[in-house]
Design an enzyme around this catalytic site. Structure first.
Site, PDB file in Angstrom:
ATOM      1  N   PRO A 289      75.493 -52.811  81.548  1.00 60.38           N
ATOM      2  CA  PRO A 289      74.801 -52.532  82.818  1.00 60.38           C
ATOM      3  C   PRO A 289      75.738 -52.696  84.015  1.00 60.38           C
ATOM      4  CG  PRO A 289      74.241 -54.740  82.054  1.00 60.38           C
ATOM      5  CD  PRO A 289      75.095 -54.115  80.978  1.00 60.38           C
TER       6      PRO A 289
ATOM      7  N   CYS B 291      84.325 -37.060 110.706  1.00 65.24           N
ATOM      8  CA  CYS B 291      84.257 -35.639 111.064  1.00 65.24           C
ATOM      9  C   CYS B 291      83.900 -34.775 109.867  1.00 65.24           C
ATOM     10  CB  CYS B 291      85.594 -35.217 111.657  1.00 65.24           C
ATOM     11  SG  CYS B 291      86.034 -36.256 113.043  1.00 65.24           S
TER      12      CYS B 291
ATOM     13  N   TYR C 104      75.867 -37.651  96.409  1.00 69.12           N
ATOM     14  CA  TYR C 104      74.728 -37.319  95.539  1.00 69.12           C
ATOM     15  C   TYR C 104      73.458 -37.037  96.333  1.00 69.12           C
ATOM     16  CZ  TYR C 104      77.434 -40.559  92.473  1.00 69.12           C
ATOM     17  OH  TYR C 104      78.399 -41.241  91.779  1.00 69.12           O
TER      18      TYR C 104
HETATM   19  C1  LIG Z   1      79.540 -46.386  84.844  1.00 67.50           C
HETATM   20  C2  LIG Z   1      79.417 -46.824  83.440  1.00 67.50           C
HETATM   21  C3  LIG Z   1      78.503 -47.825  83.091  1.00 67.50           C
HETATM   22  C4  LIG Z   1      77.535 -48.444  84.063  1.00 67.50           C
HETATM   23  O1  LIG Z   1      76.591 -47.538  84.504  1.00 67.50           O
HETATM   24  P1  LIG Z   1      75.385 -48.057  85.427  1.00 67.50           P
HETATM   25  O2  LIG Z   1      74.578 -46.852  85.643  1.00 67.50           O
HETATM   26  O3  LIG Z   1      75.984 -48.591  86.662  1.00 67.50           O
HETATM   27  O4  LIG Z   1      74.664 -49.090  84.635  1.00 67.50           O
HETATM   28  C5  LIG Z   1      78.499 -48.266  81.781  1.00 67.50           C
HETATM   29  N1  LIG Z   1      79.333 -47.730  80.856  1.00 67.50           N
HETATM   30  C6  LIG Z   1      80.210 -46.754  81.152  1.00 67.50           C
HETATM   31  C7  LIG Z   1      81.092 -46.222  80.101  1.00 67.50           C
HETATM   32  C8  LIG Z   1      80.279 -46.264  82.452  1.00 67.50           C
HETATM   33  O5  LIG Z   1      81.147 -45.296  82.742  1.00 67.50           O
END
Ligand SMILES: *Cc1c(COP(=O)(O)O)cnc(C)c1O
Length: 430
Positions: free
Chosen positions: A275, A359, A317
């Site tokens: 996470p 800008c 995004y």
């Molecule tokens: C970015 C990433 C995460 C974490 O993703 P979250 O959406 O921030 O939980 C976990 N594993 C990998 C391989 C990632 O690239």
């Protein structure tokens, strides 16, 4: 708004500390994090997964502040890294190398060496070419590299296309149908040890079903590998659990864990999760001061001192962040149009575009926000703890913001605001 950030009377507070005071003390733009929020977030995961052997590998890229890494390390976390730089940060922050998993599609030889020397837990390998290279690099150092293949389960994460990673068209991972053959090759390589399987299907997921679908595909493949005599020690189901920015209703950590634990029932492999956003996103805010109010021909603008270089998510995004005044005032009564509104200390309730000074038309923090504010007021951009500071840049030669961690009633500067000098210190005129 989370319970860690709330109005007490008309003062928006982090825990019990008024954010207006922090803005005064540390200046703006400034990121503020709550240590209780961070620690509670970690403990919620640990609690939810405690019924089986597991490792929570915090995804460093969400927020790589040393103070935050140090906190998670003390709580027992492992780390998911995507570069050699992140590995060095983790080690500098007191993280344990043997709890680090290394993801990413483009690992360099230098990064592999660094991670092999540090003896990390696992390389999450994303291609056949990377596997070949890792075998060679490990051989040159007389080491054995522990690996997972990151398999691409071809599951739709139902999230923003830029943060969806588990579809066939994405650049991440090894195609599901090719993974079994590649595992057999890996198992035969002299400097590779197969230890696990990994997947990560995307970010800001607000349903559990894609996680379960991905887990089921991982398990089916693990069973096929067992037939080939390849026995895995761990299954890494990635990160991606979403948070509430506006009106999303992501699953609770407990619901998420229950779904994964259900899918894994009866299996002996250790579970790893990665996470990022969920641990830090709602634990931080970005404070910014209104420099000017400006009445355009069609819109009212609140020009603030934070910009897309400080918080890129809206520009990148079209992401939504709630924007709240750190001191809540009653709106002034509607004055005549001739006065133009927004006069000195007058705070009419208006619909604002909250924008930065960079800008670019894409430089906005929020569209269409009803605010009763005056120039000089401080705003809090909520849920800015993940992919805020970590994606910041120096575009427009803007020094990056300060970061403050609030802990047990004290505010600690955990990163100084950059100086302009430091921004061109490495440059040369020829
Ligand atoms: C970015 C990433 C995460 C974490 O993703 P979250 O959406 O921030 O939980 C976990 N594993 C990998 C391989 C990632 O690239």
């Amino acid at each position: 708004m989370t319970s860690y950030f709330s109005y007490q009377q008309d003062q928006l507070c982090v825990e019990t500390m008024p954010l207006a005071e922090l803005a005064k003390r540390f200046g703006t733009p400034c990121y503020v994090y709550s240590q209780v929020a961070l620690a509670d977030g970690y403990r919620e995961f640990a609690e939810a997964f405690k019924s089986r052997e597991h490792l929570i590998c915090y995804a460093v890229k969400a927020n790589p502040s040393l103070a935050i890494l140090n906190l998670f390390a003390r709580l027992g976390a492992g780390f998911d890294i995507v570069s050699g730089g992140e590995l060095q940060r983790v080690l500098a922050a007191g993280g344990a190398a043997n709890k680090v998993v290394f993801s990413g599609v483009g690992k360099t030889v230098a990064e592999m060496k660094l991670a092999l020397e540090a003896e990390i837990l696992c390389f999450n390998v994303e291609s056949a070419a990377e596997l070949e290279r890792l075998n060679e690099v490990a051989g040159s150092l007389g080491k054995i590299a522990p690996i997972s293949l990151r398999v691409n389960p071809n599951v739709d994460a139902k999230t923003h296309p830029y943060i969806s990673t588990g579809l066939k068209k994405n650049k991440f991972g090894v195609a599901y149908d090719e993974a079994r053959a590649l595992y057999r090759r890996a198992a035969a390589m002299p400097h590779i040890r197969v230890t696990g399987m990994d997947c990560h299907i995307g970010s800001q997921l607000t349903e559990v079903s894609p996680f379960v679908a991905a887990a089921e595909k991982v398990l089916a493949l693990a069973d096929q590998l067992a037939e080939d005599g390849i026995v895995l020690e761990h299954l890494d189901l990635g990160g991606g659990l979403g948070i509430r920015y506006k009106d999303e209703t992501p699953p609770s950590v407990a619901e998420y864990a229950e779904a994964l634990l259900g899918a894994l029932a009866g299996r002996r492999e250790k579970l790893i999760v990665e996470p990022g956003r969920r641990l830090v996103g709602n634990a931080g805010v970005l404070l910014t001061t209104i420099e000017y109010l400006k009445q355009g021909e069609e819109k009212s603008f609140a020009l603030v001192d934070a910009a897309m270089n400080d918080l890129m998510r809206p520009a990148l995004y079209d992401a939504y962040h709630e924007i709240l005044p750190v001191i809540r005032f009653e709106p002034s009564p509607q004055s005549s149009p001739a006065s133009g509104g927004g006069g000195e200390r007058e705070r009419q309730l208006l619909n604002y575009e909250v924008v930065g000074p960079v800008c670019e038309t894409g430089d906005f923090i929020g569209h269409d926000r009803e605010l009763a504010v005056a120039a000089g007021d401080v705003l809090a951009v909520m849920s800015a703890g993940a992919y805020g500071m970590s994606m910041s840049s120096n575009y427009n030669t803007r020094p990056r913001a300060a970061e403050v961690l609030v802990r047990e009633g004290d505010a600690h500067l955990i990163r100084e605001r950059e100086t302009i000098r430091s921004l061109f210190a490495n440059e040369r005129v020829v």
